[in-house]
Each structure stands twice: as C-alpha cells, then as structure tokens.
Write a protein that holds these residues in place. Structure first.
Motif, PDB file in Angstrom:
ATOM      1  N   GLY A  63       0.815  -1.204   0.000  1.00  0.00           N
ATOM      2  CA  GLY A  63       0.000   0.000   0.000  1.00  0.00           C
ATOM      3  C   GLY A  63       0.841   1.243   0.000  1.00  0.00           C
ATOM      4  N   PRO A  64       0.206   2.362   0.283  1.00  0.00           N
ATOM      5  CA  PRO A  64       0.927   3.637   0.299  1.00  0.00           C
ATOM      6  C   PRO A  64       1.971   3.675   1.406  1.00  0.00           C
ATOM      7  N   ALA A  65       2.919   4.555   1.232  1.00  0.00           N
ATOM      8  CA  ALA A  65       3.985   4.773   2.219  1.00  0.00           C
ATOM      9  C   ALA A  65       4.746   3.486   2.526  1.00  0.00           C
ATOM     10  N   GLU A  66       4.866   2.626   1.519  1.00  0.00           N
ATOM     11  CA  GLU A  66       5.625   1.378   1.620  1.00  0.00           C
ATOM     12  C   GLU A  66       5.065   0.394   2.645  1.00  0.00           C
ATOM     13  N   ALA A  67       3.780   0.511   2.970  1.00  0.00           N
ATOM     14  CA  ALA A  67       3.138  -0.462   3.859  1.00  0.00           C
ATOM     15  C   ALA A  67       3.019  -1.796   3.124  1.00  0.00           C
ATOM     16  N   VAL A  68       3.241  -2.886   3.861  1.00  0.00           N
ATOM     17  CA  VAL A  68       3.218  -4.228   3.275  1.00  0.00           C
ATOM     18  C   VAL A  68       2.583  -5.202   4.263  1.00  0.00           C
ATOM     19  N   LEU A  69       1.776  -6.112   3.725  1.00  0.00           N
ATOM     20  CA  LEU A  69       1.210  -7.212   4.499  1.00  0.00           C
ATOM     21  C   LEU A  69       1.514  -8.500   3.757  1.00  0.00           C
ATOM     22  N   SER A  70       2.167  -9.424   4.433  1.00  0.00           N
ATOM     23  CA  SER A  70       2.471 -10.735   3.873  1.00  0.00           C
ATOM     24  C   SER A  70       1.723 -11.781   4.690  1.00  0.00           C
ATOM     25  N   VAL A  71       0.898 -12.582   4.005  1.00  0.00           N
ATOM     26  CA  VAL A  71       0.095 -13.597   4.675  1.00  0.00           C
ATOM     27  C   VAL A  71       0.360 -14.941   4.010  1.00  0.00           C
ATOM     28  N   VAL A  72       0.739 -15.924   4.820  1.00  0.00           N
ATOM     29  CA  VAL A  72       0.897 -17.302   4.342  1.00  0.00           C
ATOM     30  C   VAL A  72       0.056 -18.183   5.256  1.00  0.00           C
ATOM     31  N   LEU A  73      -0.983 -18.792   4.689  1.00  0.00           N
ATOM     32  CA  LEU A  73      -1.873 -19.671   5.439  1.00  0.00           C
ATOM     33  C   LEU A  73      -1.427 -21.117   5.251  1.00  0.00           C
ATOM     34  N   PHE A  74      -1.327 -21.851   6.350  1.00  0.00           N
ATOM     35  CA  PHE A  74      -0.962 -23.266   6.312  1.00  0.00           C
ATOM     36  C   PHE A  74      -2.196 -24.119   6.563  1.00  0.00           C
ATOM     37  N   ARG A  75      -2.247 -25.248   5.905  1.00  0.00           N
ATOM     38  CA  ARG A  75      -3.432 -26.102   6.002  1.00  0.00           C
ATOM     39  C   ARG A  75      -3.694 -26.597   7.423  1.00  0.00           C
ATOM     40  N   GLY A  76      -2.725 -26.496   8.302  1.00  0.00           N
ATOM     41  CA  GLY A  76      -2.889 -26.919   9.686  1.00  0.00           C
ATOM     42  C   GLY A  76      -3.676 -25.927  10.539  1.00  0.00           C
ATOM     43  N   GLY A  77      -4.036 -24.764   9.985  1.00  0.00           N
ATOM     44  CA  GLY A  77      -4.869 -23.831  10.710  1.00  0.00           C
ATOM     45  C   GLY A  77      -4.148 -22.659  11.345  1.00  0.00           C
ATOM     46  N   TRP A  78      -3.006 -22.295  10.838  1.00  0.00           N
ATOM     47  CA  TRP A  78      -2.304 -21.103  11.320  1.00  0.00           C
ATOM     48  C   TRP A  78      -1.756 -20.362  10.107  1.00  0.00           C
ATOM     49  N   ALA A  79      -1.337 -19.131  10.339  1.00  0.00           N
ATOM     50  CA  ALA A  79      -0.766 -18.331   9.255  1.00  0.00           C
ATOM     51  C   ALA A  79       0.443 -17.571   9.770  1.00  0.00           C
ATOM     52  N   ASP A  80       1.378 -17.322   8.877  1.00  0.00           N
ATOM     53  CA  ASP A  80       2.472 -16.391   9.140  1.00  0.00           C
ATOM     54  C   ASP A  80       1.995 -15.050   8.588  1.00  0.00           C
ATOM     55  N   VAL A  81       1.832 -14.071   9.458  1.00  0.00           N
ATOM     56  CA  VAL A  81       1.325 -12.760   9.057  1.00  0.00           C
ATOM     57  C   VAL A  81       2.340 -11.712   9.505  1.00  0.00           C
ATOM     58  N   ASP A  82       3.055 -11.156   8.535  1.00  0.00           N
ATOM     59  CA  ASP A  82       4.075 -10.150   8.796  1.00  0.00           C
ATOM     60  C   ASP A  82       3.644  -8.850   8.135  1.00  0.00           C
ATOM     61  N   PHE A  83       3.983  -7.738   8.777  1.00  0.00           N
ATOM     62  CA  PHE A  83       3.548  -6.459   8.223  1.00  0.00           C
ATOM     63  C   PHE A  83       4.523  -5.343   8.536  1.00  0.00           C
ATOM     64  N   ILE A  84       4.430  -4.314   7.701  1.00  0.00           N
ATOM     65  CA  ILE A  84       5.053  -3.017   7.959  1.00  0.00           C
ATOM     66  C   ILE A  84       3.973  -1.998   7.638  1.00  0.00           C
ATOM     67  N   ALA A  85       3.439  -1.352   8.670  1.00  0.00           N
ATOM     68  CA  ALA A  85       2.442  -0.302   8.460  1.00  0.00           C
ATOM     69  C   ALA A  85       3.148   1.036   8.240  1.00  0.00           C
TER      70      ALA A  85
END
Length: 123
Positions: A63-85
C-alpha cells in the motif's frame, strides 16, 4: 500436518477480495503455493496445477507509504502474518486456530484494516 483449512477455498477468499483491494489503491501480488511433496527447499509456485499436495497458500499486499502485508496460510490452521504499516509499526500478527476458509477471510479483513487502515476490506 493436519488438514484443517481447505487451501483451495482460502485461495478463493483471496481472489474474491483482490478487486476491492486494488480499487482501494492497494497492490496485490500473485498467489503463491507450496507443495508438501516437493523436495526441500520447497519452491513457491504461482500455478496451482503444479502443486500436488498444497501445504500453504500466500499473498503479499502493498500500500501507500511502503506499507506491506504478507500472509501465508498453512493447512494446519495457522498463518504467518508479517507487516510493515510504517517505520514505527511493524511485526507479526497473531494467526493461530484458523478453522476454515471463512474464518481466514474474517481475519484477513482485520489484518488488512490493521495495516492499511479503514480502506475497503476487498469485499
């Protein structure tokens, strides 16, 4: 790994939101898949047909101002969710106990709002 979340259904959730995100000014990367049967290190694939036994599906949203959201969902029911707002607001968001693609969609909307503000959630 247990199969708690249907990753193909989760990919539909991502696809359903893509147009709304882009309309709201966000840049949406391609969906990536990882195959549990692939030899380590398991490559990320953009073509679902190349993945025989998916164990994760992911996407990066910018998004704007170099904001980033990275989402990786695993079939086991959890996700790796990393961000820079922004420069003072970055890290990981809690993402365990995901029970379905619908649950993933609800959380995804919350993560997008958390990182990019009250823009359209994509739906």
């Amino acid at each position: 790994m247990d199969r708690v979340v249907d990753l193909d259904e989760a990919a539909v959730v991502l696809a359903e939101r893509t147009m709304g995100w882009t309309s709201a000014g966000l840049e949406v990367g391609r969906v990536t898949w990882r195959d549990a049967e692939a030899v380590w290190p398991q490559p990320l694939e953009n073509d679902r047909a190349r993945v025989h036994d998916p164990d994760s599906v992911g996407m990066v949203i910018s998004g704007p101002a170099e904001a980033v959201l990275s989402v990786v969902l695993f079939r086991g029911g959890w996700a790796d969710v990393d961000f820079i707002a922004d420069l003072d607001d970055a890290g990981c968001l809690p993402a365990s106990g995901i029970t379905s693609a619908s649950d993933f969609g609800t959380r995804l909307d919350q993560w997008v709002t958390r990182v990019f503000g009250s823009r359209d959630s994509g739906r």
